[in-house]
Design a protein around this motif. Structure first.
Motif, PDB file in Angstrom:
ATOM      1  N   LEU A  87       0.860  -1.191   0.000  1.00 50.30           N
ATOM      2  CA  LEU A  87       0.000   0.000   0.000  1.00 50.30           C
ATOM      3  C   LEU A  87       0.888   1.230   0.000  1.00 50.30           C
ATOM      4  O   LEU A  87       1.723   1.388   0.898  1.00 50.30           O
ATOM      5  CB  LEU A  87      -0.909   0.001   1.251  1.00 50.30           C
ATOM      6  N   ILE A  88       0.688   2.096  -0.995  1.00 48.52           N
ATOM      7  CA  ILE A  88       1.414   3.367  -1.043  1.00 48.52           C
ATOM      8  C   ILE A  88       0.415   4.485  -0.748  1.00 48.52           C
ATOM      9  O   ILE A  88      -0.431   4.824  -1.589  1.00 48.52           O
ATOM     10  CB  ILE A  88       2.077   3.616  -2.425  1.00 48.52           C
ATOM     11  N   ASN A  89       0.484   5.029   0.446  1.00 50.81           N
ATOM     12  CA  ASN A  89      -0.372   6.162   0.834  1.00 50.81           C
ATOM     13  C   ASN A  89       0.313   7.439   0.384  1.00 50.81           C
ATOM     14  O   ASN A  89       1.147   8.005   1.108  1.00 50.81           O
ATOM     15  CB  ASN A  89      -0.562   6.171   2.355  1.00 50.81           C
ATOM     16  N   ASN A  90      -0.043   7.873  -0.811  1.00 47.78           N
ATOM     17  CA  ASN A  90       0.637   9.031  -1.406  1.00 47.78           C
ATOM     18  C   ASN A  90      -0.272  10.252  -1.551  1.00 47.78           C
ATOM     19  O   ASN A  90       0.203  11.381  -1.418  1.00 47.78           O
ATOM     20  CB  ASN A  90       1.180   8.629  -2.788  1.00 47.78           C
ATOM     21  N   ALA A  91      -1.575  10.056  -1.818  1.00 50.89           N
ATOM     22  CA  ALA A  91      -2.447  11.208  -2.108  1.00 50.89           C
ATOM     23  C   ALA A  91      -2.383  12.212  -0.965  1.00 50.89           C
ATOM     24  O   ALA A  91      -2.399  11.848   0.207  1.00 50.89           O
ATOM     25  CB  ALA A  91      -3.883  10.744  -2.308  1.00 50.89           C
ATOM     26  N   GLY A  92      -2.301  13.464  -1.331  1.00 49.77           N
ATOM     27  CA  GLY A  92      -2.265  14.500  -0.310  1.00 49.77           C
ATOM     28  C   GLY A  92      -2.545  15.846  -0.944  1.00 49.77           C
ATOM     29  O   GLY A  92      -2.539  15.995  -2.167  1.00 49.77           O
ATOM     30  N   THR A  93      -2.801  16.809  -0.087  1.00 49.83           N
ATOM     31  CA  THR A  93      -3.112  18.145  -0.569  1.00 49.83           C
ATOM     32  C   THR A  93      -2.372  19.166   0.290  1.00 49.83           C
ATOM     33  O   THR A  93      -1.998  18.868   1.415  1.00 49.83           O
ATOM     34  CB  THR A  93      -4.644  18.367  -0.540  1.00 49.83           C
TER      35      THR A  93
END
Ligand SMILES: NC(=O)c1ccc[n+]([C@@H]2O[C@H](COP(=O)([O-])OP(=O)(O)OC[C@H]3O[C@@H](n4cnc5c(N)ncnc54)[C@H](OP(=O)(O)O)[C@@H]3O)[C@@H](O)[C@H]2O)c1
Length: 239
Positions: A87-93
């Motif tokens: 799992l790559i938790n990459n999404a961000g703002t």
């Protein structure tokens, strides 16, 4: 560790760092489930990766800030891919402004996306990793999670929190053979950096999304028995 035929979920894979990680993993023969809110970027990438590397690429649109959307996306992608390994938790703002000037709704949105989105994704995927007693989770944090700066209260708070969650989870699951890592890049040449005015210094020498993807590969390829807990990624670009 051999990556061929492993299965990975990547959030925020439509552009920037997430897209570069998707390309790097596909080149290694990893089958992918890719997530973002808009489908257009994901569809283009799906076409590109299946054609170039012959891997399976499945798409789910979801706002990671909304738990029901995350759960639906993970269920749909897991049913297509089978058991998830990575799992790559990459999404961000990101949005910057003084604590007083920033609207509470914008402040909350950053926490909800960067922290809660990472938590929702992890909570949805972790049971499968635990049941197979293996897997890797990589959270894309930031140097903003290691030191605060003026106008960064929301972003820094979200990334400090991601680092805290990463370390606590790491301690919970490492004895189950699950590796949890936080990468903390400084400024990377992406739309996020440009749109928030972060892009500074000599563009040719800026860190590129592919550089971060390279470190993701290094992390995943380590023998199962070891993992990187936290890795800072800096640039020689004078800023
Ligand atoms: N760029 C930098 O300088 C830098 C430095 C350190 C850390 N980081 C971190 O690296 C990660 C990626 O950043 P980036 O620079 O590659 O950003 P980017 O170029 O803006 O790309 C962000 C990706 O995430 C998706 N996304 C954004 N919000 C989402 C949401 N709520 N739900 C689902 N998907 C969402 C976007 O697609 P949609 O808009 O279609 O949803 C897009 O595919 C972030 O966590 C960021 O904080 C960036």
């Amino acid at each position: 560790m051999e990556l061929r035929n492993k299965k990975a979920l990547i959030t925020g894979a439509g552009k920037g760092i997430g897209k570069a990680i998707a390309i790097a993993l596909a080149k290694e023969g990893v089958h992918l489930g890719i997530i973002a809110r808009s489908s257009a970027d994901l569809e283009t990438l799906q076409e590109e990766l299946t054609t170039a590397y012959g891997v399976d690429v499945f798409i789910a649109t979801a706002d990671i800030a909304i738990q029901t959307e995350v759960d639906e996306a993970v269920t749909a992608l897991s049913s297509r891919l089978g058991s998830i390994d990575i799992l790559i938790n990459n999404a961000g703002t990101a949005q910057f402004g003084t604590l007083i000037d920033m609207e509470p709704a914008h402040w909350e949105r950053i926490i909800q996306t960067n922290l809660m989105g990472t938590y929702y994704m992890t909570r949805a995927v972790l049971p499968a990793l635990l049941s197979q007693s293996s897997g890797s989770i990589i959270n894309i944090a930031s140097t903003a999670g290691e030191r605060g700066f003026a106008t960064g209260s929301a972003y820094c708070a979200s990334k400090f929190a991601v680092l805290g969650m990463t370390e606590a989870l790491m301690q919970e699951v490492r004895k189950s053979n699950i590796r949890v890592t936080a990468l903390t890049p400084s400024t990377v040449n992406t739309e996020l950096a440009v749109n928030t005015g972060l892009k500074i210094g000599d563009e040719d020498r800026m860190m590129q999304p592919e550089d971060v993807a390279e470190l993701v590969l290094v992390t995943l390829k380590l023998p199962d028995r070891v993992f990187i807990k936290t890795a800072g990624i800096w640039t020689t670009n004078p800023q």
